[in-house]
Design an enzyme around this catalytic site. Structure first.
Site, mmCIF file in Angstrom:
data_model
loop_
_atom_site.group_PDB
_atom_site.id
_atom_site.type_symbol
_atom_site.label_atom_id
_atom_site.label_comp_id
_atom_site.label_asym_id
_atom_site.label_seq_id
_atom_site.Cartn_x
_atom_site.Cartn_y
_atom_site.Cartn_z
ATOM 1 N N SER A 188 0.833 -1.200 0.000
ATOM 2 C CA SER A 188 0.000 0.000 0.000
ATOM 3 C C SER A 188 0.864 1.243 0.000
ATOM 4 O O SER A 188 1.970 1.256 0.547
ATOM 5 C CB SER A 188 -0.872 -0.007 1.255
ATOM 6 O OG SER A 188 -1.425 1.277 1.467
ATOM 7 N N TYR B 33 -1.743 -1.116 11.062
ATOM 8 C CA TYR B 33 -2.057 -1.602 9.711
ATOM 9 C C TYR B 33 -0.883 -1.335 8.772
ATOM 10 O O TYR B 33 -0.428 -2.231 8.054
ATOM 11 C CB TYR B 33 -3.321 -0.906 9.176
ATOM 12 C CG TYR B 33 -3.424 -0.966 7.677
ATOM 13 C CD1 TYR B 33 -3.714 -2.169 7.036
ATOM 14 C CD2 TYR B 33 -3.179 0.163 6.887
ATOM 15 C CE1 TYR B 33 -3.766 -2.240 5.652
ATOM 16 C CE2 TYR B 33 -3.234 0.099 5.504
ATOM 17 C CZ TYR B 33 -3.522 -1.099 4.887
ATOM 18 O OH TYR B 33 -3.554 -1.172 3.527
ATOM 19 N N LYS C 142 1.964 -3.919 6.577
ATOM 20 C CA LYS C 142 2.384 -3.853 5.167
ATOM 21 C C LYS C 142 3.900 -3.700 5.061
ATOM 22 O O LYS C 142 4.559 -4.369 4.261
ATOM 23 C CB LYS C 142 1.690 -2.682 4.461
ATOM 24 C CG LYS C 142 0.182 -2.840 4.323
ATOM 25 C CD LYS C 142 -0.202 -4.048 3.474
ATOM 26 C CE LYS C 142 -1.696 -4.209 3.303
ATOM 27 N NZ LYS C 142 -2.057 -5.507 2.692
#
Lengths: 350, 351
Positions: free
Chosen positions: A129, A153, A157
């Site tokens: 991302s 989060y 990643k």
């Protein structure tokens, strides 16, 4: 013979659109998904949309952390590659429940990579991302920009990117493509599949869409004093169909002998403000979106958009759609399915 | 007062076993969880003997942290006041070759442990981090505020776990977490009964030196003699394992402080010692000559790393007591009595 691709999280928003493009592109797709934040209804619709190509789709309700179940799937099919979408993705929830995120995203990925190695499938496309660019010092973001994370989060990643690089360094048979998505919006032009988040949407357009169909009273705009054209945050929105095609381009790239562990941005290269996006949606839908202006949200960056040069040059891929198409297709999906896949029973019953 | 209960993961290992002994002597009850992947239960049998009557408060389970149901059973049987989490693989070179082994063992093990702790309402943790997170520091001494980074998968597991701990605390302020960044632990308990017993080729300087001294290896290879240091060899902050063990007791006491959130402390002496100085001190302590082979630098090795000890001194009231003479003396005492580690005699394996 058709190439076989395992798609984790294939019932989700980006996953389901990619699965459709895979089927249309002649691939066989095996989806594994725990349906934690998705439903099999999306895949039943994908199957219909794909017509006869839908015969090359199968799906299993499996959690990646269930190693024996995953091993069984690998033992039944020899996969040419894996596209790994599965993961939780809500920033706010990740701050409240970090262990849920580390367990789901990291443990799931480590298990997947181990099982892949065990079965000799060492071709991977991973959903990273643009969140790993944090608050970029300059735009456009190139793949060489420094990476960081401001919430759990984002850290999942970032950590998975690092794990992938280490795995490739330890064994050069691995070919890994890390795709850094910018802001996926829109839906398949048919209006049959689209984004259907459970709970309160975390991203702008799913929220706008729920306001438009009357599920929410207004849109809250976080921050109107950014140093941007109209004061609202600027992002790089990309049509989910373009994004899905980017995965096909990445799969083709995996056939390249020279690929090792490479990162590509998937964005359009264009920055659009919140207000511009809302205006485009209002035009496409004919609906007025009531706005409530609020202060900045901690952790939100001002301007983020992609450098698309590397993906254009090395993947031969470029986004085709602009925000008009994104909003048109989003509204087509939303107006036909105001409550997502639960709107009608016809999608769920087949 | 009832003895406080501490769960020690990886308690059969080098630092773990020394810490368990200090815990027992300090009045704690200790439950050790260890998968014995890189350690031996003999260490704990010896700890029990050394602790004499205190040894009654030690129990051991051969359990892997990733075995959630086994771990849950242990937590359901005892209400722990705190967990000291040592368990983890630690060989840099192996981590480069087998990164998934490291991510699985260290990350998955820690995530499972944290989840089970939260589930049983035990939210006090002391975690074994490492000075490896300072990478190649731009200046020394390293303070806890320095930027952190990692150069290999082993280091990344430490870095990632630190971040996970900060996020866990950020999500729930009931957690109290102390991250201890160890510098270079060496030496052994003065009794010579417990010490470091690495499987395979040692990854660190002193275990290698010790194996040369007892004739298990022909010479010591010194990697890099052209560093910008006093004698050209790399400089590190060696710390006596007993001092390190005491640092954990100090950290446990600190967890009772109601203001603690998620804090980092260096455990080092604050002194930098070169490879050649350390070899020299060992030769003096042992009376053995260590043949040297000088080789080029190893990629990823930093030039000079030593700790700022200020924060640990002021907030933990802890300070290392021993110098390199004591470290080498106690290392040699252990090595000469146990040239092949815990496998040297059969007496301990039989009971």
């Amino acid at each position: 013979m058709a190439k076989s691709v395992l798609v984790t999280g294939g019932a989700g928003y980006i996953g389901s659109h990619t699965v459709l493009q895979l089927l249309e592109g002649g691939y066989s797709a095996v989806v594994v998904d725990n349906y934690d934040n998705s439903s099999a209804a999306s895949l039943q619709r994908v199957k219909k949309l794909a017509g006869e190509n839908g015969n090359r789709l199968s799906f299993h309700q499996v959690d990646l952390r269930d190693r024996p179940a995953l091993e069984k799937i690998f033992s039944e099919t020899k996969f040419d590659a894996v596209i790994h979408f599965a993961g939780l993705k809500a920033v706010g929830e990740s701050v409240e429940k970090p262990l849920l995120y580390y367990n789901n995203n990291i443990v799931g990925t480590v298990t997947l990579l181990e099982v892949m190695a065990q079965y000799g499938c060492k071709n991977l496309v991973f959903s990273s991302s643009a969140t790993v660019y944090g608050w970029p010092k300059e735009v456009p973001c190139t793949e060489e920009s420094p990476i960081s994370a401001t919430n759990p989060y984002g850290r999942t990643k970032l950590f998975i990117e690092e794990i992938c690089r280490d795995v490739h360094r330890s064994d050069s048979e691995w070919k890994i493509i890390l795709l850094r998505y910018f802001n996926p919006v829109g839906a398949h032009p048919s209006g049959y599949i689209g984004e259907d988040p459970l709970g309160v949407p975390n991203n702008l357009m799913p929220y706008v869409q729920q306001v438009a169909v009357g599920r929410r009273p207004h849109l809250t705009v976080f921050g109107t004093d950014y140093k941007t054209k109209d004061g609202t945050g600027v992002r790089d929105y990309i049509h989910v169909m373009d994004l899905a095609d980017g995965h096909i381009a990445a799969l083709r790239k995996l056939d390249d002998l020279k690929i090792s562990c490479e990162v590509y941005n998937l964005g359009t290269g264009n920055g659009t403000s919140v207000l511009e996006m809302v205006a485009a949606f209002e035009k496409a839908s004919g609906k007025k979106i009531p706005l409530v202006m609020a202060g900045r949200r901690p952790g939100d960056a001002e301007v983020v958009y992609a450098s698309t040069e590397k993906a254009e040059r090395e993947l031969n891929w470029k986004a085709k759609n602009g925000i008009e198409e994104m909003c048109r297709d989003l509204w087509n999906w939303a107006s036909n399915n105001p409550y997502g896949y639960n709107s009608s029973s016809n999608g769920s019953s087949s």
